[in-house]
Design an enzyme around this catalytic site. Structure first.
Site, PDB file in Angstrom:
ATOM      1  CG  HIS A 276      -0.413   1.191   3.677  1.00  0.00           C
ATOM      2  ND1 HIS A 276       0.718   0.825   4.443  1.00  0.00           N
ATOM      3  CD2 HIS A 276      -1.291   0.163   4.235  1.00  0.00           C
ATOM      4  CE1 HIS A 276       0.637  -0.485   5.069  1.00  0.00           C
ATOM      5  NE2 HIS A 276      -0.831  -0.616   4.747  1.00  0.00           N
TER       6      HIS A 276
ATOM      7  CB  CYS B  86       0.738  -3.682   6.957  1.00  0.00           C
ATOM      8  SG  CYS B  86      -0.626  -4.051   5.650  1.00  0.00           S
TER       9      CYS B  86
END
Length: 399
Positions: free
Chosen positions: A344, A86
């Protein structure tokens, strides 16, 4: 060493776009970032392309950047493919900043793109779950389940079991409650309502957050960031290559660290990266006006308050309740809506945080503008090594 400024920054809307591909998303973000910079593709001397999951989701394991950027006019320049879970996009930006700062190039572009919303949700969750040490997966699962977490079942990633275990430990040492975490989600949704590019712009109540589907105790669905698609791009350059008018946004610090097998009293990756970033920028946590943190789960925002030095250990819930981090407070956190509400798409998130902060520092955020913002910080984590982020980037921007 050369100073580094942001020449341009742009992102796509985040959401679930069935017809989109990583290529189409990347093309849009690159086009808009270059337009913002008033530069052409030929001006870009080096490209860092971030993507975390395409290899596992689509099978495009190699040359992802060359494929996604094939029709952007950037081919011919060096393209470096970056994967750091991420934190992939913030790592790409870290590399772009260092390429300019070192004098290797005068203009560099960091781009993160991710296509996560697919019919087979289990495949997407499995891709996210690869951001741990698979050789020690049983050990990680045993740690996450040690105080009552359920085994990984159903519609979720094992990451939420890890976040849940970290959350229960945080509750024990801080006195935080599920209501505090619900308040974080409410704050994020209220901010996202003002962000036209956010994935979820609907306001929610504390009661709705607490009543949403359980994911991994004490986390509920509305306390967890969603899967989605999107891309974001940032062009950085030496000061003399910047075009256009308006405030000059300088990259005051860009710090990347890896996680460690640490003891309970040893600093986390966030704490170590923040310390180095403050030192490099010559500022402290109290100087920040606007902050984007990696709230993949709502409790992570409260933990970040403490790890970034915005408050004393254990005082995260009090800081939230005081209004300090809301619109109108002295340090607004996640004005974009954060990962919880803005969305996200994991390989794009780090650059998207910086796009929001650049827009804040340039005064172009409209109804979500933080008045007088001059110093900004982004904290972006990727993967887990035990209880620590496997990769952690802190970026400080200043005007």
């Amino acid at each position: 060493m050369t100073d580094v400024v942001v020449a341009g920054a742009a992102m796509t809307a985040f959401g679930k776009f069935p017809a989109a591909t990583a290529r189409s998303l990347a093309e849009e973000a690159v086009r808009d970032a270059l337009a913002d910079a008033e530069l052409a593709p030929a001006d870009v001397a080096m490209v860092f392309f971030a993507n975390a999951a395409a290899g596992l989701i689509t099978g495009q394991e190699m040359i992802r950047g060359q494929v996604a950027l094939r029709h952007t006019g950037l081919l011919g320049a060096p393209i470096v493919n970056v994967e750091n879970a991420c934190a992939s996009a913030s790592t790409a930006l870290y590399l772009a900043v260092n390429a300019v700062r070192s004098g290797q190039v005068e203009v560099a572009l960091a781009i993160g793109a991710e296509k996560m919303a697919i019919p087979d949700k289990a495949r997407a969750f499995a891709a996210i779950g690869a951001a741990v040490d698979l050789d020690q997966l049983d050990e990680l699962r045993a740690w996450a389940a040690a105080d009552g977490a359920a085994d990984v079942v159903g519609d979720r990633s094992m990451f939420m079991d890890v976040y849940a275990a970290l959350t229960r430990a945080y509750m024990a040492r801080s006195g935080a409650t599920a209501t505090d975490f619900a308040e974080v989600a409410v704050k994020s949704h209220e901010a996202a309502k003002r962000n036209p590019k956010a994935q979820y712009r609907n306001p929610v109540t504390v009661a709705e957050v607490l009543a949403s589907r359980p994911v991994s105790p004490p986390l509920t669905l509305l306390m967890c960031s969603p899967i989605g698609d999107g891309a974001a791009a940032v062009v950085v350059c030496a000061p003399h290559r910047r075009r256009g008018s308006g405030p000059v946004v300088k990259v005051a610090a860009s710090v990347l660290v890896s996680g460690m097998d640490r003891g309970p009293d040893e600093p986390s990756a966030v704490e170590r990266a923040a310390h180095l970033a403050y030192e490099a920028a010559g500022v402290g946590p109290a100087d920040m006006d606007v902050i984007e943190v990696h709230d993949a789960a709502a409790p992570a925002e409260l933990m970040a308050y403490e790890e970034l030095g915005l408050c004393a250990p254990g005082d995260g819930p009090k800081l939230l309740q005081s209004g300090h981090t809301r619109f109108g407070g002295p340090q607004v956190v996640n004005p974009s809506g954060g990962l919880l509400s803005k969305g996200h798409p994991i390989g794009a998130t780090g650059c998207a945080q910086v796009v929001e902060l650049v827009d804040q520092l340039r005064g172009r955020c409209g109804h979500r503008q933080v008045p007088g913002a001059r110093l900004a910080l982004a904290e972006n984590g990727g993967g887990f090594l035990g209880a620590d982020n496997a990769a952690l980037v802190v970026t400080v921007l200043a005007v």
